[in-house]
Structures are given as structure tokens and as C-alpha cells.
Design an enzyme around this catalytic site. Structure first.
Site, PDB file in Angstrom:
ATOM      1  CG  ASP A   1     -20.975  -0.983  18.810  1.00 33.09           C
ATOM      2  OD1 ASP A   1     -21.468  -1.984  19.090  1.00 33.09           O
ATOM      3  OD2 ASP A   1     -21.343   0.251  19.298  1.00 33.09           O
TER       4      ASP A   1
ATOM      5  CG  ASP B   1     -22.764   5.749   9.791  1.00 35.55           C
ATOM      6  OD1 ASP B   1     -23.598   4.773  10.195  1.00 35.55           O
ATOM      7  OD2 ASP B   1     -22.891   6.702   9.770  1.00 35.55           O
TER       8      ASP B   1
ATOM      9  CE1 TYR C   1     -36.782  -2.818  16.874  1.00 38.07           C
ATOM     10  CE2 TYR C   1     -38.706  -3.846  17.291  1.00 38.07           C
ATOM     11  CZ  TYR C   1     -37.579  -3.791  17.157  1.00 38.07           C
ATOM     12  OH  TYR C   1     -36.728  -4.775  17.717  1.00 38.07           O
TER      13      TYR C   1
ATOM     14  CE  LYS D   1     -34.846  -5.226  14.596  1.00 34.56           C
ATOM     15  NZ  LYS D   1     -33.622  -5.775  14.780  1.00 34.56           N
TER      16      LYS D   1
ATOM     17  CB  THR E   1     -31.327  -5.602  28.115  1.00 31.38           C
ATOM     18  OG1 THR E   1     -32.509  -4.553  27.710  1.00 31.38           O
ATOM     19  CG2 THR E   1     -31.107  -6.460  26.817  1.00 31.38           C
TER      20      THR E   1
END
Length: 226
Positions: free
Chosen positions: A34, A53, A145, A149, A179
Site C-alpha cells: 500500500d 508507490d 475514471y 478502468k 464503503t
């Protein structure tokens, strides 16, 4: 999943944490990667590599190699690391497109390229990416976005074709994931229709398991009840 070594990128995020916990419950050994600082102490079945990264090729390779060295092998790569931006094409910033591509495509590409030699040696290697239902037909404000994707979808298909017979490569396409952040941004939505992290994790781990040995190149919708 018992005994398998699973690398999860974005392991400290809302979905990544659930996938990691579920994999551990099923007997897997998990290496989490992460960008955030590490939060989990190293254990016999758990390694966490923070501050990585994954948009940087060298950092991605170092993290993947460290995970493989720690556990002695690598069986599964689950690419969850990514980001989201809601911005119109006409009024938005072109840099948002670059950021979405870096966070969603390059992280998966760099991790996958680094993991392929280890996964090929496994004999049952798996790569599972996270695409998006919203990339099948982009709506207003979803351009950057959705485009990134959609590139993840094409990356999945290309890798599946290139690695056929050696490593399976598939992607899950969630709708809206239930979430805390999504609830805060859409407080009037019907949360019961969304796909839960646990529901999505179950599908991801199926694709990572021996039971999915005949599945590759699939873009699997996990749309909840939307």
C-alpha cells in the site's frame, strides 16, 4: 486458498482490508502492499509493505520481489490499488485523466509485470484486477475514471491472452461498493442495493482459487442489487 501466497495491492483500503482478512481466514499467506504507511506487524502468515508507490516501476518490482522472498513463492496477485475522481470532461482538468490512468492502470500494470515470473513458477498463478461496471458505459462526470478502468479491462484481456496456459487473469467489475466514503458522498442512496466488500471479496477469492482454474480473460460483473 489454503497455503497459497497472495499479494494484495491497496491492502489498507476499505476493500483491500476485507480481501486480506478473508484470504487469511481461508488459510492463505498474505503480503499487503500500500501507499500508506504499514499498520500491521509481520507474522508467519502476514507481511505488509507500506509507503510503496506502485506507479513507479522500480518500487513495484522491489515490493513484489520482497513478498516473494519473504514467503518463498507467489501464487496470486490481486490488484486493488487505485483511485476515483468525479469530473466532467469539458470543465475538468486534463491532469485528472493522467492521475486516474496512473492510479488505476499503471499500478496494475507495474505489479503484474513484476509478479509474472513468480506466478509462472507457481504452476497455478492467478491475477485478479478490479475494473468497474461504470467503465462499460460512462456517465456524466465519469470520463476520467471510466476511461482508466476501461483500460484495466483491456489490460486484463491482453494479459489473459498472453499468459494462457500459465497464469489466469480475470477482473471483477463492481457497481458501487458499500464503503464509509461512498455512503458519505451519496447519503440519500439506497445502500442495500450496493455490493458489500465481503460480497466482492468472495468473488475475487474464487477467481484466485484452484476452483477457477478454467476461467481466464473474464470481466465478471459484481453489481449487487443496483
Amino acid at each position: 486458498m489454503d497455503g497459497k501466497v497472495v499479494v494484495i495491492t491497496g491492502a489498507l483500503g476499505a476493500l483491500g482490508k476485507v480481501v486480506a482478512d478473508q484470504a487469511l481466514t481461508r488459510g492463505a499467506r498474505v503480503a499487503g502492499i500500500d501507499h500508506a504507511p504499514s499498520q500491521v506487524p509481520t507474522a508467519s502468515n502476514r507481511l505488509e509493505l507500506g509507503g510503496v508507490d506502485l506507479t513507479d516501476v522500480a518500487q513495484a518490482m522491489a515490493a513484489i520481489d520482497a513478498a516473494a522472498a519473504h514467503f518463498g513463492r507467489l501464487d496470486v496477485l490481486i490488484n486493488i490499488a487505485g483511485g476515483f475522481a468525479f469530473e466532467t470532461v469539458a470543465e475538468g482538468d486534463p491532469r485528472t485523466w493522467q492521475r486516474m490512468y496512473a492510479l488505476n492502470v499503471m499500478t496494475a500494470l507495474n505489479a503484474s509485470r513484476s509478479a509474472i515470473p513468480h506466478l509462472a513458477a507457481s504452476g497455478a498463478g492467478r491475477i485478479v484486477n478490479v475494473g468497474a461496471m461504470g467503465a462499460l458505459q460512462a456517465g456524466s462526470g465519469m470520463g476520467p475514471y471510466a476511461a482508466s478502468k476501461a483500460a484495466v479491462h483491456r489490460l486484463t484481456e491482453a494479459l489473459a491472452a498472453e499468459l494462457k496456459g500459465r497464469i489466469t487473469v480475470n477482473a471483477v467489475l463492481p457497481s458501487i461498493i458499500d464503503t464509509t466514503a461512498n455512503r458519505a458522498s451519496m447519503p440519500n442512496a439506497d445502500f442495500a442495493k450496493w455490493v458489500t466488500p465481503k460480497e466482492l471479496a468472495d468473488v475475487i477469492l474464487f477467481l484466485a482459487s484452484d476452483a477457477a482454474s478454467a476461467v481466464t480473460g473474464a470481466l465478471l460483473p459484481v453489481s449487487g442489487r443496483v
